[in-house]
Design a protein around this motif. Structure first.
Motif, PDB file in Angstrom:
ATOM      1  N   CYS A 147      35.631  25.392  39.246  1.00 22.74           N
ATOM      2  CA  CYS A 147      37.120  25.637  39.014  1.00 22.74           C
ATOM      3  C   CYS A 147      37.989  25.529  39.888  1.00 22.74           C
ATOM      4  N   GLY A 148      37.705  24.765  40.816  1.00 21.96           N
ATOM      5  CA  GLY A 148      38.881  24.689  42.141  1.00 21.96           C
ATOM      6  C   GLY A 148      38.536  26.141  43.343  1.00 21.96           C
ATOM      7  N   PRO A 149      39.441  25.369  44.313  1.00 20.66           N
ATOM      8  CA  PRO A 149      39.046  26.906  45.102  1.00 20.66           C
ATOM      9  C   PRO A 149      39.912  28.289  44.722  1.00 20.66           C
ATOM     10  N   ILE A 150      38.646  29.032  44.917  1.00 18.00           N
ATOM     11  CA  ILE A 150      38.693  30.140  44.327  1.00 18.00           C
ATOM     12  C   ILE A 150      38.686  31.248  45.831  1.00 18.00           C
ATOM     13  N   THR A 151      39.997  31.775  46.868  1.00 14.01           N
ATOM     14  CA  THR A 151      39.515  32.573  47.875  1.00 14.01           C
ATOM     15  C   THR A 151      40.011  33.876  47.681  1.00 14.01           C
ATOM     16  N   PHE A 152      39.143  34.840  48.578  1.00 13.61           N
ATOM     17  CA  PHE A 152      38.827  36.268  48.664  1.00 13.61           C
ATOM     18  C   PHE A 152      38.070  36.822  47.226  1.00 13.61           C
ATOM     19  N   LEU A 153      37.817  36.311  46.617  1.00 17.01           N
ATOM     20  CA  LEU A 153      37.206  37.470  44.891  1.00 17.01           C
ATOM     21  C   LEU A 153      35.868  37.471  45.958  1.00 17.01           C
ATOM     22  N   GLY A 154      34.650  37.068  46.940  1.00 14.96           N
ATOM     23  CA  GLY A 154      33.713  36.906  47.160  1.00 14.96           C
ATOM     24  C   GLY A 154      34.101  38.135  48.404  1.00 14.96           C
ATOM     25  N   LEU A 155      34.780  37.946  49.263  1.00 19.29           N
ATOM     26  CA  LEU A 155      34.818  38.927  49.747  1.00 19.29           C
ATOM     27  C   LEU A 155      35.902  40.602  49.517  1.00 19.29           C
ATOM     28  N   MET A 156      36.455  40.345  47.758  1.00 21.96           N
ATOM     29  CA  MET A 156      36.520  41.842  47.549  1.00 21.96           C
ATOM     30  C   MET A 156      35.587  42.486  46.962  1.00 21.96           C
ATOM     31  N   VAL A 157      34.464  42.047  46.429  1.00 21.14           N
ATOM     32  CA  VAL A 157      33.786  42.505  45.625  1.00 21.14           C
ATOM     33  C   VAL A 157      32.914  42.961  46.163  1.00 21.14           C
ATOM     34  N   ALA A 158      32.057  41.788  47.839  1.00 20.81           N
ATOM     35  CA  ALA A 158      31.725  42.572  48.817  1.00 20.81           C
ATOM     36  C   ALA A 158      32.079  43.934  49.108  1.00 20.81           C
ATOM     37  N   HIS A 159      33.020  44.258  49.179  1.00 23.46           N
ATOM     38  CA  HIS A 159      33.888  45.605  50.036  1.00 23.46           C
ATOM     39  C   HIS A 159      33.789  46.197  49.015  1.00 23.46           C
ATOM     40  N   LEU A 160      34.037  45.864  47.091  1.00 23.60           N
ATOM     41  CA  LEU A 160      33.907  47.514  46.586  1.00 23.60           C
ATOM     42  C   LEU A 160      32.371  47.600  45.941  1.00 23.60           C
ATOM     43  N   ALA A 161      31.637  46.891  46.585  1.00 24.32           N
ATOM     44  CA  ALA A 161      30.193  46.437  45.926  1.00 24.32           C
ATOM     45  C   ALA A 161      30.154  48.161  46.851  1.00 24.32           C
ATOM     46  N   ARG A 162      30.008  47.542  48.139  1.00 26.47           N
ATOM     47  CA  ARG A 162      28.979  48.044  49.359  1.00 26.47           C
ATOM     48  C   ARG A 162      30.029  49.743  49.409  1.00 26.47           C
ATOM     49  N   TYR A 163      30.901  49.954  48.754  1.00 26.88           N
ATOM     50  CA  TYR A 163      31.245  51.115  48.215  1.00 26.88           C
ATOM     51  C   TYR A 163      30.329  51.916  47.716  1.00 26.88           C
TER      52      TYR A 163
END
Lengths: 359, 361
Positions: B282-298
């Motif tokens: 896909c090319g570089p995609i930033t912030f997705l991993g960070l976002m979901v890790a925090h949402l999931a941790r919730y």
């Protein structure tokens, strides 16, 4: 916590230097290194002017600068080469000081104004003006010019970062992370502009993604010079309050420093200096990161020294430009050369910081 | 940190009494969450198949997917759109979303740093630069050829940032890690620009690539990416139990019998495969991993055996939704999914910063 600023400096107390209300610590080593750096910068400046398709020897360059050259030399030097070298000199100086301020305020040796949003803000505006033609975009380009518009974009973004990071005061940690996130938004906008634009405009816009000193004129020199002089004056006036801040917020306020105010002024100056540099030469990466760190090591100073960082920034940028023009087989913008130096230097800082923490 | 649901399951037999009831309740809550996320992926995928420059009804999508086309030209067109355009990009969004989500949760676990993200740490930039270099040097046109370079680049950048920061006793200042990642990303971007300035053909490929899009990628690439993602997920499964131990600190983990070096190596390999595969496709995609890790941790709390699967599924949902948003907001143009993710993810990140969710040291 890695913190180059908290190095143990329990040497015997050096003698002081007192003039009226001002008192300074007399550090012969620091003065010696600073003088050598200044001399090296002047030499490199002259060398940079002399080298090119039409070679001019160092003595002629120096005599021409002081108004003693013949007409041809004067034309080549004063009209063609001087603006480029001066823009490099001033931008490097501004970046070095901006970097020293940012690293002092963030208290992290890896901090630099590159992550405070200024760079990407300026790039986004410049790329917008280059790629979108007609309508408001051309009006802006025609009335205030591209560099000024980029400057406004960079400063606007820098201020946005500052206000978003404000929460009962500014601290380095929040400032940098907010800067990273605002930069990411600007980068996304820039990327989209590039995707939708005409490929010829994209090629022109590349210059605004990496800094270059090509085709500078006296016009740019004067703007950059006066802005830098004004800002550095403010910085030096306030900088006396900077040192105690390295001991941490509690100690600094205990010593009577008005933390919020001093930090706000210095940070604003850092943002403005970086903005001036970006508008004069485009986003030149890593100079602001490297210069204070190298200056610190050369001067054996526990904190990033302001003026020496500036001089070293100028030296670095002039040197990089010289390499870009003369050594490399293809002509590359100076920003790519500074990045080539900066990448490995960053790795070095990282390794060293980690090994020290372990020791 | 948000320590919602901090009760972690204890290995070994669970005793009876209120604790057992609590554990059962927690487990049920988590399983329900997984089912809900899986359903959300199905719904988002259906929307992704239907929405676009040519809007389709769900019945038409169904028809386009499974029905025999016959000789009806209108039906043929729908089949063509669904099968050659919409299905590949939907599948890729799911694959890449899972990969980046899992990689994000893994990298946060291994660095013990809540600010970690494959994009912020320069891993995606490494893959990007390697791809551009490969296009320039060898004239590759087909992603099947340059996918290997993406892995190489991801691994190199990851080793520099993540490996060097975990030198010594590791677990350094979270801010330093991010600054190092940003520095590496700036360095790689400049090198990429150098290539682009030297060669205008690379420039055109590069700008498309840089936006991070799930559209217009052929099945050949998707299969390869999916293959590597599967290998990465298997490694992740092997790695999961030990991440919980590593998060207790290296000393405690060692005392409890974890092989730290082995576990970190497997983790790094998994992160490289997952982030490299997603970036190659896909090319570089930033912030997705960070976002979901925090949402999931919730929802899951800090137990990585649950957090990682949650992050993966959530990643797929968010990437699908972002892709659909990108098709809707800039009509008749499209906003690439990577750009939408950045435009949503960056403010999300800023909000986390502002709320004080990140530890300083």
């Amino acid at each position: 916590m890695i913190d180059d600023l908290e190095r143990d400096t329990t040497a015997d107390v050096p003698p002081g230097l007192r003039v009226g209300r001002l008192s300074l610590v007399w550090r012969p080593w620091g003065v010696l290194v600073s003088v050598l750096l200044l001399a090296a910068t002047f030499l490199l400046f002259c060398l940079s002017i002399g080298l090119g398709d039409f070679q001019i020897g160092l003595p002629q360059v120096i005599s021409t600068i002081f108004g003693q050259g013949d007409r041809l030399d004067t034309f080549v030097i004063m009209d063609l080469r001087m603006p480029r070298a001066l823009v490099g000199l001033i931008t490097g100086f501004a970046l070095g000081i901006a970097g020293a301020l940012t690293q002092s305020i963030a208290r992290n040796p890896l901090a630099s104004p590159d992550v405070l949003g200024i760079t990407w803000g300026a790039s986004a505006v410049a790329v917008f003006l280059v790629t979108v033609t007609g309508g408001a975009a051309s009006t802006i380009t025609n009335t205030i010019g591209l560099p000024a518009a980029a400057l406004i974009g960079g400063l606007g973004t820098g201020l946005l970062v500052y206000f978003l990071a404000w929460r009962r005061g500014i601290d380095g940690f929040r400032l940098i992370l907010i800067g990273v996130s605002v930069s990411a938004v600007m980068e996304a906008i820039t990327t989209w502009l590039l995707v939708t634009a005409d490929i010829r405009d994209v090629a022109r816009a590349q210059v605004w993604l990496v800094g270059s000193l090509e085709e500078r004129s006296w016009h740019e020199v004067w703007i950059a010079l006066w802005c830098t002089v004004a800002l550095v004056t403010v910085v030096l006036a306030v900088a006396f309050h900077l040192k105690p801040m390295h001991f941490g917020d509690d100690v600094a306020s205990g010593l009577g420093i008005r933390l919020a105010l001093v930090r706000a002024i210095l940070l604003l100056c850092a943002v403005l200096l970086a903005g001036v540099a970006v508008s004069a030469a485009g986003p030149i990466p890593f100079v602001a990161l490297i210069a204070p760190q190298v200056a610190m090591r050369l001067l054996r100073s526990p904190t990033p020294p302001l003026l020496a960082a500036g001089v070293l920034g100028a030296l670095l940028l002039l040197g990089a430009d010289l390499v870009a023009r003369t050594v490399l087989p293809i002509s590359l913008p100076v920003g790519i050369v500074t990045a080539m130096i900066g990448g490995p230097f960053l790795v070095y800082l990282l390794v060293r910081a980690n090994l020290r923490r372990d020791a | 940190m948000a320590d919602v649901g901090v009760v972690t399951e204890q290995p070994g037999p669970v005793h009876s009494g209120p604790e057992a009831a609590e554990v059962t309740r927690l487990r049920r809550r988590r399983v329900v969450g997984i089912v809900v996320l899986a359903a959300a992926i199905l719904v988002a995928a259906a929307v992704s198949l239907a929405v676009g420059a040519r809007g389709l009804s769900l019945a038409e999508v169904w028809h386009g997917l499974f029905a025999d086309t016959g000789n009806d030209p209108a039906a043929n067109e729908i089949t063509l759109i669904v099968q050659t355009v919409r299905v590949p990009r939907t599948v890729l969004a799911i694959v890449a979303g899972i990969a980046l989500g899992v990689a994000g949760a893994l990298i946060q676990g291994h660095t013990r740093n809540p600010i970690a993200d494959t994009g912020l740490l320069g891993i995606n930039a490494g893959a990007s630069f390697a791809v551009v270099l490969a296009i320039f040097l060898f004239g590759f046109q087909n992603p099947v050829q340059y996918v290997w370079f993406a892995f190489l680049g991801a691994a190199a950048a990851g080793t520099v940032v993540f490996g060097l920061s975990s030198l010594g006793r590791g677990a350094g200042n979270p801010l330093t890690l991010v600054l190092a990642g940003q520095g590496i990303a700036i360095f790689l971007a400049a090198m990429t620009t150098a290539v682009a300035l030297a060669d205008k053909a690379s420039l055109d490929a590069l700008r498309q690539w840089n936006a991070g899009s799930v559209a217009g990628v052929g099945w050949g690439v998707i299969w390869i990416a999916a293959l590597f993602v599967v290998v990465g997920l298997i490694l992740t499964l092997v790695n999961l139990p030990s991440i919980n131990l590593l998060n207790l600190g290296d000393d405690v983990a060692r005392a409890l019998g974890a092989n730290i070096a082995l576990s970190r190596t497997i983790g790094m390999l998994a992160i490289t495969l997952l982030a490299g595969a997603a970036t190659a496709a896909c090319g570089p995609i930033t912030f997705l991993g960070l976002m979901v890790a925090h949402l999931a941790r919730y929802r899951t709390g800090p137990d990585f055996r649950w957090l990682v699967p949650y992050a993966g599924l959530l990643g797929a949902v968010i990437l699908l939704v972002c892709d659909v948003i990108g098709r809707l907001v800039a009509r008749p143009d499209e906003l690439q999914a990577g750009i939408v993710v950045a435009l949503i993810g960056a403010p999300f990140f800023a909000a986390l910063v502002w709320l004080g969710r990140f530890k300083r040291t």
